[in-house]
Structure formats: C-alpha cells, structure tokens
Design an enzyme around this catalytic site. Sequence first.
Site: not given
Ligand code: UT7
Length: 327
Positions: A114, A254, A284
């Site tokens: 990225c 980004h 993205n």
């Molecule tokens: O571009 C290159 C570099 N990449 C980035 O910079 C991306 C960096 N990461 C992120 O932007 C975020 O971490 C994500 C958007 C990928 C995820 O968001 P988050 O707020 O970090 O979510 P999380 O992984 O902590 O998940 C929170 C909850 C989990 O459930 P529990 O364990 O709290 O019950 C996940 O299972 O959200 C759940 N979850 C979802 N729920 C509904 C994960 N994906 C989804 C989804 N829909 N699509």
Amino acid sequence: MIQAAITGVGGYVPEDVITNEDIAKIVDTSDEWITSRVGIKERRVLKGEAKGVSVMAAEAVKQLLQKTNTKPEEVEILIFATSTPDFIFPSAAAMTCEACGIKNAFGFDVQAACAGFIFALETGSNFVRSGKYKKVIVVGGDKMTAITNYTDRTTCPLFGDGVGAVMLEPTEENVGVMDSILHVDGIGINHLHMRGGGSAHPASVETIEKQMHYVYQEGQVVFKHAVSKMADVSAEIMERNHLSKDDVAWFVPHQANLRIIDAAANRMGLSSDKVMVNIHKYGNTSAGTIPLCLWEWEDKLKKGDNIILAAFGAGFTWGSIYLKWAY
Ligand code: UT7
C-alpha cells in the site's frame, strides 16, 4: 537545482460497484459495521475474463498522456507500483507500455504494497533530478479483488480496484517533490501477506486448499502499527520542512481505514476540510489510493500548495512525501 514536478494526473476506476449490502449478502456483516469501523460504503471491481491491473493502468495512462499533451514515444520511464501485476512476469509496466504505445521507455514494477505509490514517486523523482530524464510516468494501483477472499468477512469488505498515474517532469522552480521519508522493516510479514504463488510457495493444489492466494491480514495488529507510523512520519516530515498546520494545504493519506486517516490528521493538527478522503467510494485500492485522490482533487489544487502524502502497507512499508504543487 532540478526539481521533479508532477505536471498531470490520470486515473481510472472500473464501472462495476460492490456495495456494503452486496457484501452483507455473501458474509456475515452489515453496512453499519463496515461504515462505522472502516468508513467504506462501496468499492469498484474490474470484471471480465483475464483482465489484469494493466487494463486499468492503460486507461489512466492514456488519459494522462492526453491531459499532458505527451506522445507515447516521448515517455522515457514508466514505473508501476502494484502488488497485483497481471502476471508474475513480465511486469505490469511492460503490459502498460505495450497497451499505450510507449516504445522508447524503460520501466519496471515497484512492490511496496500500500506504500508502493510513494516509493515509486520518490524513485521516479530521482531519475528526473539526475538531469537525464524529462518525462517519467509513475503509476500506482491494484486489482485487489483478484486476491480478496470473499468468504472472509474480516478482509473482503476492505478492498477495491483502481489505478492512478502522474507525469513527472523537471523544473527549475521551487515546486515538485520536495522531501520524502520512506521505511521498510519486515516486522509485519506475519501479520499481512499473500504467501501463495511466489517462489517459496508456488501454486499447487495444497496452496489452493490452504487459501494461500488471498490477502491474509491480522487487522488489529496492522491497525496499531498503521496509526502510529503514519501519524509519526507525517508529523516528522512537517517538522523537518518547518511546515505548520496552516502551511499545509492538503493531506493525502492512504485510504485503508477512516479511523487511521483521522488519527494521522489529528496528530498533524489538520481540520478535515484539508484531508482528501474517498475511501467511502473506492475502499482500499492499495497503491492506487493516493494517485486516485490527486486525480479526483486535481481541479482544487493550486500552484504552490503544500501537500503531504502518507501511506502504510504490508512489510511493513510506510512513509511520507512533501509535495509543492506545480500547476
Ligand atoms: O492498507 C494496508 C494496511 N492495512 C490497514 O491499515 C488495515 C488496518 N486494520 C483495520 O483497518 C482494522 O483492523 C479492520 C477494519 C481490518 C478491522 O477493524 P477492527 O475495529 O480492528 O475490528 P477487529 O478486528 O478488532 O474486530 C472487532 C469485532 C470482532 O468481533 P468480536 O471478537 O469483538 O466479537 C470481529 O470478529 O468485529 C468482528 N468483525 C466483523 N463484524 C462484522 C470483523 N470483521 C467484521 C465484519 N462484519 N466485516
């Protein structure tokens, strides 16, 4: 002193749209979750048999040639930042040159995930600063839908397809690519990768069964690094160039997550009206996000505007570029 100035921007996003509602029909997610956690409403997808990233790049580069009144034969270098080249080889740069009639150039791909566009922009600028090259095209973009696992709700809402391109030319004026701070460290390898299809794990029945040809991301770990690294490096480049928040006209981050963008902008002290955001429309697009923002905002940019670009990606790779807009 010769400076490398951006003298035009081209871009292309495919017509077909995947909305959050479409995603919610395939995996257990919702428009509310994707919008509030990431900031995406929809993303574009390049459809069609055997169409790779160079199909989009050709459109972006043809538009750029037209806008800058450049004949394809005049282009001397084409550098393409992408993680999703049409093939492992030849390069997407070669494919794009062929599609655009660019016959007198050399070119190659840059793979910095990225952060690819800013790595390629610094690379292209140095060719121009050397005094030897006068027309250098830097392309950034990806067909992320080709490596997205549409059974994995943690990654499939995030990515879309799109490509942007800029022309770099020499100038004696004090404008152009003014400074850069770029990094790669490798500590992110286990947290964000696509392991299949390279020389360590060539495509096999096993790599397919283990779903190794898709993006794998540990979102939270990557998020923490992205927030701190992108904010730190953007603040650092402002300090190093004695730029206050009032001196900065635009921040071009980004587009991976609106929360990462907001954190970086807050750290720089910038109000949201100075921050280019189109993540809601395109998601993205990896190396495409920054040139696509420049493409969309081109009409609003003024000569002399101080612009900070910042990106973070797999590797980890990250960095920032200070631009003074040239037209
Ligand atoms: O571009 C290159 C570099 N990449 C980035 O910079 C991306 C960096 N990461 C992120 O932007 C975020 O971490 C994500 C958007 C990928 C995820 O968001 P988050 O707020 O970090 O979510 P999380 O992984 O902590 O998940 C929170 C909850 C989990 O459930 P529990 O364990 O709290 O019950 C996940 O299972 O959200 C759940 N979850 C979802 N729920 C509904 C994960 N994906 C989804 C989804 N829909 N699509």
